[in-house]
Write a protein that holds these residues in place. Structure first.
Motif, short mmCIF file in Angstrom:
data_model
loop_
_atom_site.label_atom_id
_atom_site.label_comp_id
_atom_site.label_asym_id
_atom_site.label_seq_id
_atom_site.Cartn_x
_atom_site.Cartn_y
_atom_site.Cartn_z
N ARG A 146 0.83 -1.21 0.00
CA ARG A 146 0.00 0.00 0.00
C ARG A 146 0.87 1.26 0.00
NH1 ARG A 146 0.06 2.31 5.11
NH2 ARG A 146 1.00 1.00 6.71
N LEU A 147 0.26 2.36 -0.36
CA LEU A 147 0.92 3.66 -0.24
C LEU A 147 1.08 3.98 1.24
CD1 LEU A 147 1.94 6.23 -1.67
CD2 LEU A 147 -0.39 7.12 -1.52
N ARG A 148 2.31 4.19 1.66
CA ARG A 148 2.59 4.34 3.09
C ARG A 148 2.48 5.80 3.53
NH1 ARG A 148 7.66 0.41 2.06
NH2 ARG A 148 6.60 -1.57 2.50
N PRO A 149 2.01 6.02 4.75
CA PRO A 149 1.99 7.39 5.29
C PRO A 149 3.41 7.88 5.52
CG PRO A 149 1.45 5.80 7.01
CD PRO A 149 1.52 5.03 5.73
N GLY A 150 3.56 9.19 5.59
CA GLY A 150 4.89 9.75 5.82
C GLY A 150 5.10 11.00 5.00
N PHE A 151 6.34 11.46 4.97
CA PHE A 151 6.63 12.75 4.33
C PHE A 151 6.35 12.74 2.84
CE2 PHE A 151 10.50 10.42 3.52
CZ PHE A 151 10.97 10.91 2.29
N ALA A 167 5.08 9.47 -14.88
CA ALA A 167 5.13 10.16 -13.59
C ALA A 167 4.98 9.21 -12.42
CB ALA A 167 4.05 11.23 -13.54
N ARG A 168 4.56 7.98 -12.68
CA ARG A 168 4.36 7.01 -11.60
C ARG A 168 5.59 6.11 -11.41
NH1 ARG A 168 -1.05 6.94 -13.87
NH2 ARG A 168 -0.88 4.82 -14.73
N ARG A 169 6.70 6.48 -12.03
CA ARG A 169 7.95 5.73 -11.86
C ARG A 169 8.78 6.38 -10.75
NH1 ARG A 169 8.69 2.03 -16.06
NH2 ARG A 169 10.26 1.25 -14.60
N VAL A 170 8.42 6.09 -9.52
CA VAL A 170 9.08 6.77 -8.39
C VAL A 170 9.43 5.84 -7.22
CG1 VAL A 170 8.04 9.02 -8.87
CG2 VAL A 170 6.84 7.41 -7.39
N SER A 171 9.07 4.56 -7.29
CA SER A 171 9.31 3.68 -6.14
C SER A 171 10.74 3.13 -6.19
CB SER A 171 8.30 2.54 -6.11
OG SER A 171 8.69 1.48 -6.95
N TRP A 172 11.10 2.41 -5.15
CA TRP A 172 12.41 1.75 -5.11
C TRP A 172 12.41 0.44 -5.90
CZ3 TRP A 172 14.70 2.08 0.55
CH2 TRP A 172 14.99 3.42 0.84
N GLY A 173 11.29 0.10 -6.49
CA GLY A 173 11.17 -1.12 -7.27
C GLY A 173 9.89 -1.87 -6.99
N CYS A 174 9.29 -1.64 -5.82
CA CYS A 174 8.05 -2.31 -5.48
C CYS A 174 6.87 -1.73 -6.26
CB CYS A 174 7.77 -2.18 -3.99
SG CYS A 174 8.87 -3.19 -2.97
N VAL A 175 5.77 -2.49 -6.26
CA VAL A 175 4.52 -2.04 -6.87
C VAL A 175 3.67 -1.46 -5.73
CG1 VAL A 175 2.45 -2.76 -8.13
CG2 VAL A 175 4.67 -3.84 -8.63
N VAL A 176 3.37 -0.17 -5.82
CA VAL A 176 2.70 0.55 -4.73
C VAL A 176 1.34 1.02 -5.21
CG1 VAL A 176 2.88 2.45 -3.09
CG2 VAL A 176 4.96 1.33 -3.92
N VAL A 177 0.29 0.72 -4.45
CA VAL A 177 -1.08 1.06 -4.84
C VAL A 177 -1.78 1.80 -3.71
CG1 VAL A 177 -1.29 -0.86 -6.47
CG2 VAL A 177 -1.90 -1.20 -4.05
N PRO A 178 -2.90 2.48 -4.01
CA PRO A 178 -3.65 3.19 -2.96
C PRO A 178 -4.10 2.25 -1.84
CG PRO A 178 -4.40 3.87 -5.14
CD PRO A 178 -3.50 2.69 -5.35
#
Length: 216
Positions: A146-151, A167-178
Motif C-alpha cells: 500500500r501507499l505508506r503514510p509519511g513525508f 510520472a508514476r515511476r518513483v518507487s524503489w522497485g516495489c509495486v505501490v497502490v492506494p
C-alpha cells in the motif's frame, strides 16, 4: 473492509488526495478486463494465461509497466480490480544483485530501483515493520504494498492520481497502490493464499516474454 471515511480523512487537504479518494470506489471491478481497454501487451498476456491455465488455479496479477497499472484476477479468471501503480524509478527488467540487502538497510541506490519483469510465485507476508505485503520475490525485497503514510505521502498520492504513466515511476522497485485498493482487492484476493504475479517487460516484446514462459 475499506473504510471510506477514514480514507477521506487521510486524503483531506490535498487535491491529489481528493482525486485518489474519487478513484477509490473503482477498486472493486464491475466490468470485465476487456471493458477496460487495456494495452495490447496486457491483453495478450492475460489471454495467454487464461488459455493455458498457467496460474494453475490460483489468483494472479498482471503488472503492466508501460502503463504503470496493476490488474488483479480471481482464481477463476474474473477481474477482481485494477489500479494505477507506482513502479521502480529506474528503467529495466532485471533484478540488480544485492538489491534485497540494500532494501533491508533502508537505502536502494537509484540505479538499482528497477521493477523486474517475469513470472513470480507470490506469497502474502509481512515486512520488517509488520506491514502486510505481497512478497513477489522475497530475496530481492520485491513486493506489492500500500501507499505508506509519511513525508512523501502527498507527493506520491499526486503521482498515483496522474494519467501520465511516466510520472508514476518513483518507487524503489516495489509495486505501490492506494490504501483502499490494497485492502479491498490485493489483500483479499492475493493475500488469501499463494498467487502468481506476472510483470510485463519494458525493454523487450511481450511475444518474447511469453515464449520464454512457454520454454521454462
Amino acid at each position: 473492509m475499506w473504510d471510506r471515511r477514514r480514507w477521506l480523512r487521510l486524503a483531506a487537504g490535498s487535491t491529489a488526495g481528493a482525486m485518489l479518494a474519487a478513484l477509490a470506489p473503482a477498486a472493486l471491478a464491475t466490468e470485465t478486463f476487456q471493458d477496460l481497454r487495456p494495452s495490447e501487451d496486457a491483453r495478450s498476456l492475460v489471454g495467454w494465461v487464461q488459455r493455458t491455465g498457467d496460474a494453475h488455479g490460483r489468483p494472479y496479477a498482471v503488472v503492466d509497466k508501460r502503463s504503470a497499472h496493476l490488474y488483479v484476477f480471481h482464481a477463476d479468471g474474473r477481474l477482481a480490480g485494477h489500479s494505477p501503480a507506482l513502479l521502480g524509478s529506474a528503467l529495466g527488467d532485471h533484478t540488480v544483485a544485492g538489491v534485497g540487502a540494500h532494501a533491508q538497510s533502508g537505502h536502494v541506490p537509484p540505479a538499482e530501483r528497477t521493477t523486474p519483469a517475469g513470472r513470480f510465485e507470490a506469497t502474502p507476508g509481512e515486512n520488517r515493520t509488520g506491514e502486510h505485503v505481497i512478497w513477489v520475490d522475497y530475496e530481492s525485497a520485491f513486493a506489492i504494498h500500500r501507499l505508506r503514510p509519511g513525508f512523501a505521502y502527498q507527493a506520491r498520492s499526486g503521482r498515483l492520481a496522474t494519467t501520465q504513466a511516466a510520472a508514476r515511476r518513483v518507487s524503489w522497485g516495489c509495486v505501490v497502490v492506494p490504501v483502499p485498493f490494497y485492502q479491498q482487492v490485493v489483500q483479499r484476493v492475493l493475500g488469501a493464499s499463494r498467487s502468481v504475479v506476472y510483470v510485463l517487460p519494458e525493454t523487450r516484446t511481450v511475444q518474447g516474454f511469453v515464449r520464454a514462459l512457454e520454454q521454462r
